[in-house]
Design an enzyme around this catalytic site. Structure first.
Site, PDB file in Angstrom:
ATOM      1  N   GLY A  84      -8.165  -9.741   1.120  1.00 19.98           N
ATOM      2  CA  GLY A  84      -6.920 -10.035   1.756  1.00 19.98           C
ATOM      3  C   GLY A  84      -6.577 -11.417   1.227  1.00 19.98           C
ATOM      4  O   GLY A  84      -5.425 -11.757   0.915  1.00 19.98           O
ATOM      5  N   GLY A 121     -12.077  -4.083   2.359  1.00 19.99           N
ATOM      6  CA  GLY A 121     -13.542  -3.969   2.370  1.00 19.99           C
ATOM      7  C   GLY A 121     -14.229  -3.042   1.821  1.00 19.99           C
ATOM      8  O   GLY A 121     -15.519  -3.265   1.241  1.00 19.99           O
ATOM      9  N   LYS A 124     -17.802 -18.584   4.014  1.00 22.95           N
ATOM     10  CA  LYS A 124     -19.199 -18.345   4.574  1.00 22.95           C
ATOM     11  C   LYS A 124     -19.998 -17.571   3.387  1.00 22.95           C
ATOM     12  O   LYS A 124     -19.530 -16.468   2.999  1.00 22.95           O
ATOM     13  CB  LYS A 124     -19.205 -18.064   5.861  1.00 22.95           C
ATOM     14  CG  LYS A 124     -18.453 -18.564   6.971  1.00 22.95           C
ATOM     15  CD  LYS A 124     -18.998 -17.849   8.238  1.00 22.95           C
ATOM     16  CE  LYS A 124     -18.083 -18.744   9.386  1.00 22.95           C
ATOM     17  NZ  LYS A 124     -18.593 -18.045  10.763  1.00 22.95           N
ATOM     18  N   ARG A 165       0.773  -1.155   0.048  1.00 26.79           N
ATOM     19  CA  ARG A 165      -0.069  -0.099  -0.122  1.00 26.79           C
ATOM     20  C   ARG A 165       0.906   1.208  -0.017  1.00 26.79           C
ATOM     21  O   ARG A 165       0.462   2.311  -0.734  1.00 26.79           O
ATOM     22  CB  ARG A 165      -0.784  -0.072   1.306  1.00 26.79           C
ATOM     23  CG  ARG A 165      -2.136  -0.782   1.249  1.00 26.79           C
ATOM     24  CD  ARG A 165      -3.011  -0.763   2.058  1.00 26.79           C
ATOM     25  NE  ARG A 165      -4.179  -1.488   2.119  1.00 26.79           N
ATOM     26  CZ  ARG A 165      -5.111  -1.436   3.004  1.00 26.79           C
ATOM     27  NH1 ARG A 165      -5.142  -1.214   4.237  1.00 26.79           N
ATOM     28  NH2 ARG A 165      -6.244  -2.419   2.785  1.00 26.79           N
TER      29      ARG A 165
END
Length: 396
Positions: A354, A377, A197, A36
């Site tokens: 990630g 996110g 999930k 980053r």
């Protein structure tokens, strides 16, 4: 939407408040991944070359509006100086007299790094008065932190409305890549969605089925879809309580003409560890005492056929337990195909998240993808079809 870039701004002699994301991972006080940070160099050099003065605004961790010494940005100064090959002056506040004094004393060619914006409660409250204090330090606002732009905070949203605003080079590249992937993509479009999930990616799946031609589902999520089809998945990770939801997603996909691609066979094992004894079985023959840990060779072959026809690929999540060999085989194989087609100019490939970035780096395919997002996110919310406040505020 339209937004200004650095090329649209008169930067000469201007103080440019640059919102960056340097919230990098640390182990024993050392940065373990500076990706980053390194990606910010083009924005900073553009400003310097145009005669402007870049001033860095950033957060670190979750101090919740209080000064937490362990979350100070000062410890990142040596890493930033090495990455940017420039001296850095650090200021222990991000607004007020201390910041004004630091700016007045800033030598030419030196970067000013202001302290963690989240040390002030006004940051996460998106407080306009706090944003005005930040704005007093600059003439132009530049957002180069796509990864923080899903949050309506003062340094990402209110500040963009307080000054002439633009996107930095990293933000610009991200927005263009995302538009090419789902905004105005070349078809057919394939989305690969993996992970543990279904419940954490409901909005993502709901948005994608109406936008892509093929939706490849892997990882633990695939087990829930298989169970929804009445197949036994043994001791595999599976959200049995989500099977009705999986059925609804499959019904919607059929209605809109999106093919959901699920495993045809599986690599199974009785324990999850490096080098565990494993075997390949048809997807309808998973033993009751076994776990599905990767997609099998027939599945990989089918994935390859889907990817060979694709013009655009969006990827979020691994296809198996990629951290441990040999359960990284399907992820590595699919990544290699995508990388080759991208390098040949036949595919636009965008990936993020990630685990996704880690898996693609591990496979050696990451450098050949069109764009790899480190946004986490924000990337996921964009894939879910949400409007990101920090991006919306840049609208020209």
């Amino acid at each position: 939407m339209a937004w200004n870039s650095l090329d649209d701004m008169d930067l000469g002699g201007k103080r440019v408040l640059v919102r960056v994301d340097i919230n990098v991972p640390l182990t024993d006080g050392k940065v373990t991944d500076d990706t980053r940070i390194r990606r910010l160099s083009p924005t900073l050099e553009t400003i310097f070359e145009a005669g402007g003065t870049p001033i860095l605004l950033a957060h670190f961790g979750r101090p919740k509006g209080k000064v937490v010494p362990d979350m100070s940005l000062q410890k990142l100064v040596p890493v930033l100086e090495k990455a940017f090959d420039r001296p850095i002056l650090f200021c222990a506040d991000c607004r007020g007299p201390a910041a004004e004094a630091a700016l007045a004393a800033l030598p030419e060619g030196t970067l000013l790094l202001l302290e963690n914006t989240r040390f002030h409660p006004g940051e996460e409250q998106n407080d306009e008065a706090f944003a005005a204090e930040l704005a007093a330090l600059g003439d132009i606002y530049c957002n180069d932190a796509f990864s923080s732009s899903h949050r309506a905070h003062a340094s990402t949203e209110a500040l963009a409305r307080a000054l002439p605003a633009c996107a930095g080079r990293l933000m610009e590249a991200e927005l263009k890549a995302l538009d090419a992937a789902l905004g105005h993509p070349a078809r057919p479009v394939v989305a690969v969605v993996g992970g543990a999930k279904v419940s954490t990616k409901l909005e993502l799946l709901g948005n994608l089925v109406s936008k892509v031609d093929h939706l490849v589902i892997g990882g633990g999520m695939a087990n829930t879809f298989l169970a929804a089809q009445g197949l036994a998945v043994g001791k595999s990770l599976c959200e049995h309580e989500m099977t009705d939801t999986a059925q609804d997603i499959m019904a919607t996909a059929e209605k809109v003409g999106c093919e959901i691609v699920l495993p045809l066979d599986a690599v199974i094992a009785r324990e999850f560890k490096e080098g565990a004894a494993n075997e390949v079985v048809p997807i309808d023959a998973v033993p009751a005492d076994a776990m599905i840990l990767d997609a099998g060779p027939e599945t990989v072959k089918h994935f390859a056929e889907v990817l060979e026809k694709a013009r655009t690929l969006v990827w979020n999540g691994p296809l198996g337990a990629f951290e441990i060999a040999p359960f990284d085989t399907a992820t590595n194989a699919a990544a290699a195909i995508a990388a080759t087609r991208t390098a040949d100019g036949q595919l636009t490939s965008v990936a993020g998240g990630g685990d996704t970035v880690a898996a693609l780096n591990k496979s050696g395919a990451a450098d050949s993808f069109t764009y790899i997002s480190t946004a986490g996110g924000a990337f996921l919310e964009w894939m879910e079809g949400k409007v990101l406040p920090g991006v919306k505020a840049l609208g020209a």
